[in-house]
Design an enzyme around this catalytic site. Structure first.
Site, PDB file in Angstrom:
ATOM      1  N   GLU A 273      -1.638   4.838  -3.544  1.00  0.00           N
ATOM      2  CA  GLU A 273      -1.064   3.743  -2.747  1.00  0.00           C
ATOM      3  C   GLU A 273       0.430   3.946  -2.485  1.00  0.00           C
ATOM      4  OE1 GLU A 273      -1.335  -0.213  -4.447  1.00  0.00           O
ATOM      5  OE2 GLU A 273      -0.565  -1.134  -2.626  1.00  0.00           O
TER       6      GLU A 273
ATOM      7  N   LYS B  63      -4.721   4.198  -0.134  1.00  0.00           N
ATOM      8  CA  LYS B  63      -4.445   2.766   0.097  1.00  0.00           C
ATOM      9  C   LYS B  63      -3.078   2.630   0.763  1.00  0.00           C
ATOM     10  CE  LYS B  63      -3.992  -1.642  -2.345  1.00  0.00           C
ATOM     11  NZ  LYS B  63      -4.583  -2.518  -3.352  1.00  0.00           N
TER      12      LYS B  63
HETATM   13  P1  13P Z   1      -1.562  -7.096  -1.268  1.00  0.00           P
HETATM   14  O1  13P Z   1      -2.862  -7.011  -0.533  1.00  0.00           O
HETATM   15  O2  13P Z   1      -1.191  -8.493  -1.685  1.00  0.00           O
HETATM   16  O3  13P Z   1      -0.453  -6.365  -0.573  1.00  0.00           O
HETATM   17  O4  13P Z   1      -1.759  -6.343  -2.637  1.00  0.00           O
HETATM   18  C1  13P Z   1      -2.422  -5.139  -2.648  1.00  0.00           C
HETATM   19  C2  13P Z   1      -2.040  -4.400  -3.848  1.00  0.00           C
HETATM   20  O5  13P Z   1      -2.876  -4.084  -4.642  1.00  0.00           O
HETATM   21  C3  13P Z   1      -0.639  -4.041  -4.046  1.00  0.00           C
HETATM   22  O6  13P Z   1      -0.546  -3.014  -4.983  1.00  0.00           O
END
Ligand code: 13P
Length: 340
Positions: free
Chosen positions: A177, A219
């Site tokens: 991510e 992600k």
């Molecule tokens: P949000 O969808 O609130 O951005 O959170 C996703 C997430 O896992 C952030 O690490």
């Protein structure tokens, strides 16, 4: 490392027409959201809230995997069933956040690097023994006049790749991510350029660390103008920019892309994911789905507000958001679905 198992887990997270629920807020983040609603910031309140989520009836119809936090993976329902077992019984794969948060990057004012590599292999092994089958590490990239710098992008990309390799060695699918934040007044084009640079660096490092791309989930953020940008984009611009950016840099070997919501409204996050799937799904090499926290949880948290009497209504709101996003993941969402 069992490649077949990693590939099978990654596919089951993204390829069954469902998506992921992030419920891995760290204690400080969870407490901040509770404080805004006058909910007590205690371990028991956090446990009760997470029990509300994992026991929501039929959650597994929309959610393939749920990302837990260190405190949460050790918690149980009032009836003493571990949250991991509740998820497994619902057909939901348990995952775990393993990073230790974004900290100031020395020498780079205004930029962060995510920590948590020291001792990570041992922690991942413990989580695997507790039933986790995938993991998450979030890097945070801010946009401003002179940032992000190559130094910040490279440090975060390297850490993401080291984390991903450690997870795969233990049999956990890494969710990779790199979040380019929505904060600021930058426009869509700037987010497009920065997101492309960041993803390029991330895949370069993943290659360098011998990460098997078939066994990861990416992600990313959607490509969006900053929150304070005077020129907000229409749906089609966001969809086109996001798809174009991803096509340039995400190898076809990656099985799925699960977007974060990043502070977009719940409805916009669903509408944008839906439009991407309607417009492009058939032409893309990877599944496009969601891994939302706020865009699934926020309405439920507001209804619950820490009160037992509100649990059922809050679960209904959670399920509605989960169903809306499942529909968006399949290109079947419309705004009427938001109504109770
Ligand atoms: P949000 O969808 O609130 O951005 O959170 C996703 C997430 O896992 C952030 O690490």
């Amino acid at each position: 490392m069992n490649s077949h198992e990693l590939i099978a887990t990654a596919k089951s997270l993204v390829c069954g027409g469902k998506g992921l629920l992030a419920m891995d807020e760290s204690n400080p983040t969870c407490n901040k959201r509770f404080a805004a609603l006058d909910i007590p910031q205690t371990e028991e309140a956090r446990r009760a809230y997470r029990e509300l989520i994992v026991t929501a009836p039929s959650l597994g119809e929309s959610i393939s995997g749920a990302i837990l936090y260190d405190e949460t993976i050790r918690q149980k329902t009032v009836g003493s069933i571990s949250f991991v077992d509740v998820l497994l019984q619902a057909g939901i794969i348990p995952g775990i956040k393993v990073d230790m948060g974004a900290k100031n990057l020395a020498g780079f004012p205004g930029e962060k690097v995510t920590e948590g590599l020291d001792g990570l292999a041992a922690r991942v092994q413990e989580y695997a023994r507790m039933g986790a089958r995938f993991a998450k590490w979030r890097a945070v990239i801010a946009i401003d006049t002179d940032i992000p710098t190559p130094g910040c992008i490279d440090a975060n990309a390297h850490a993401l790749a080291r984390y991903a390799a450690i997870c795969q060695e233990t049999g956990l699918v890494p969710i990779v991510e790199p979040e380019v934040l929505m904060d600021g007044s930058h426009d869509l084009q700037r987010c497009f350029e920065v997101t492309g640079q960041v993803l390029h660096a991330v895949f370069n490092q993943l290659h360098g660390q011998r990460v098997m791309l078939e066994g990861i989930i990416l992600k990313p953020n959607m490509v969006l103008p900053g929150n304070d940008c005077p020129q907000q984009s229409v749906l089609k611009q966001v969809v086109d920019a996001t798809i174009r950016c991803l096509l340039r840099v995400v190898p076809a070997a990656v099985p799925g892309i699960a977007f974060l919501s990043g502070g977009q409204s719940a409805e916009l996050a669903s509408a944008r994911l839906n439009a991407m799937n309607v417009q492009s799904a058939a032409k893309l090499p990877w599944a496009l789905t969601f891994s939302f926290a706020r865009a699934i949880q926020q309405p439920a948290l507001e209804i619950w507000s820490g009160k037992d009497a509100n649990v059922k209504a809050a679960q209904q709101a959670l399920l509605r958001r989960a169903k809306c996003n499942r529909a968006a993941r399949r290109g079947e969402y419309n705004a009427a679905m938001e109504r109770p």
